[in-house]
Design an enzyme around this catalytic site. Structure first.
Site, PDB file in Angstrom:
ATOM      1  N   GLY A 150     -72.487  13.616   2.618  1.00  0.00           N
ATOM      2  CA  GLY A 150     -73.253  13.935   3.811  1.00  0.00           C
ATOM      3  C   GLY A 150     -73.179  15.392   4.209  1.00  0.00           C
ATOM      4  N   GLU A 173     -70.518   9.494  -4.562  1.00  0.00           N
ATOM      5  CA  GLU A 173     -70.583   8.136  -4.008  1.00  0.00           C
ATOM      6  C   GLU A 173     -70.437   7.020  -5.032  1.00  0.00           C
ATOM      7  OE1 GLU A 173     -72.593  10.787  -1.012  1.00  0.00           O
ATOM      8  OE2 GLU A 173     -72.491  10.622  -3.190  1.00  0.00           O
ATOM      9  N   ASP A 181     -76.450   9.220  -0.596  1.00  0.00           N
ATOM     10  CA  ASP A 181     -77.354   9.008   0.530  1.00  0.00           C
ATOM     11  C   ASP A 181     -77.464  10.290   1.343  1.00  0.00           C
ATOM     12  OD1 ASP A 181     -74.682   8.795   1.554  1.00  0.00           O
ATOM     13  OD2 ASP A 181     -75.476   7.811   3.336  1.00  0.00           O
TER      14      ASP A 181
END
Length: 405
Positions: A150, A173, A181
């Site tokens: 992120g 991830e 994401d």
């Protein structure tokens, strides 16, 4: 700077104020959980005609919480509407820019069945990323240190990104049983060739030079020169991106890829990661590793085999879909995937991955399914399926803030 104030009013009236394509190529990880939310987790520095948001959880590599996301949303909205503010900056405290979302705390919430709090986390973070990606004012992110998961999402959709010799970028991830994401399927899929698939599936770490070469960063500065850059920006009174760009170039440093840089691997990466399936990618990489006998290739193969088989297949499809979607479409799909990924059907992968990597740190996750051949198309399809009737999909303000195309 009256034109920005007028633009903000016009946007709120529903006019489309920003459109266009990416000027260049545009993931969640943490060390420990955080139970106490504090207003000092995001600090504000005032400058001549700018404001700087400082991510301030240095003990957790500035891993993002729901509270931090909410404060960023609040600050950025007020700064965009303020005619006295020409541009906005973001940086991190300590040795990291941002290590992504606090997935250790997220895992705790999943295990405790607090799904509404999980929803709030993803919604708040993704909303900020969309706000940044459609921001009316120039944005400068200083990526001095760890920039993962992120951390890329809260910086790369902005106008300018400064990398340094201390920058370490990755979307790891798949090694915690999740998918890249926070807009990663958008900006990774727009990198040259199939390097986006490579970065997403291997979780390989890129340095600042690699980031500039790929377009993930727009400028480079030695960390010892950042004070000069900061002083220069502090004295700028402008809302003109070209003026900021010139200042960053003037006070930045020239950098060239070294012999081990990712640009020298692109031909092999494209050859291997252009295949349709993860199995074919692994087979191709095994052949290249045997032929080349180069360390990076052997390590990439090792990382693929250590990752969650389900996460690999899900992530490959996500990057491929992202290549043909807008920023808002990617975020809406990623939200659906994230909520499915922590649902009862799939949460084992995420919880087990975080346990093995960040909680117990035994580095021996027990994936389920345990191998690629056991991951069915139906499983992958379920990961992308619309949410149930009692779960709302992510709704972004696309009518008042136009997304990238």
């Amino acid at each position: 700077m009256p034109r920005l104030a007028a633009a903000a009013v016009a946007r709120r009236a529903g006019e489309a104020l920003r459109r266009g394509t990416l000027g260049g190529p545009r993931p969640l990880s943490s060390l420990q959980p955080s139970h106490a939310a504090s207003s000092d987790e995001v600090l504000v520095e005032g400058k001549a005609s700018a404001r700087c948001a400082v991510l301030n959880r240095p003990g957790y590599l500035n891993a993002l919480t729901t509270t931090m996301g909410a404060r960023l949303n609040k600050f950025y909205e007020s700064w965009e509407d303020n005619p006295d503010i020409g541009f906005v900056m973001m940086k991190g405290s300590g040795r990291a820019f941002c290590a992504g979302g606090d997935v250790v705390r997220l895992r705790e919430l999943v295990c405790e069945g607090k799904m509404e709090e999980c929803q709030d986390f993803f919604k708040t973070l993704y909303m900020f990323i969309y706000f940044l990606g459609t921001y009316l004012k120039p944005h400068v992110a200083i990526l001095d240190g760890v920039t993962m998961g992120g951390g890329g999402g809260v910086s790369i959709p902005g106008t300018f990104r400064i990398a340094t010799e201390r920058t370490v970028f990755a979307t790891p991830e798949v090694h915690i049983g999740f998918h890249p994401d926070a807009a990663a399927s958008f900006y990774l899929s727009h990198l040259t060739g199939h390097v986006g698939e490579y970065v997403a599936l291997t979780g390989d770490k890129l340095n600042g030079t690699d980031m500039v070469a790929l377009g993930l960063a727009t400028h480079y500065s030695m960390s010892e020169h950042l004070d000069l850059v900061d002083d220069r920006l502090a004295n700028l009174v402008t809302d003109d991106p070209s003026v900021i760009d010139s200042s960053l170039a003037q006070y930045g440093d020239m950098v060239y890829p070294d012999k081990n840089g990712i640009v020298h691997r692109l031909e092999v990466i494209d050859k291997c990661f252009s295949h349709d399936t993860v199995e074919e990618i692994v087979d191709a990489l095994e052949s290249e590793a045997a032929r080349l006998n180069e360390e990076w290739c052997t390590l990439a193969l090792k990382r693929l085999k250590e990752a969650s088989p389900l996460a690999l297949k899900v992530s490959l499809r996500s990057i491929r879909e992202g290549r043909y979607q807008t920023l808002d479409e990617c975020l809406v799909r990623e939200y659906r995937m994230s909520m499915n990924g922590i649902s009862k059907q799939f949460s084992h992968e995420f919880c087990e991955g975080v346990r093995a990597r960040l909680v117990d740190k035994d580095l021996v996750p027990k994936w389920d399914p345990p191998a690629l051949e056991y991951v069915t198309n139906d499983m992958v399809d379920a990961y992308f399926a619309p949410l149930g009737e009692f779960e709302a999909e992510l709704k972004l303000p696309t009518e008042t803030r136009e997304a990238f195309v």
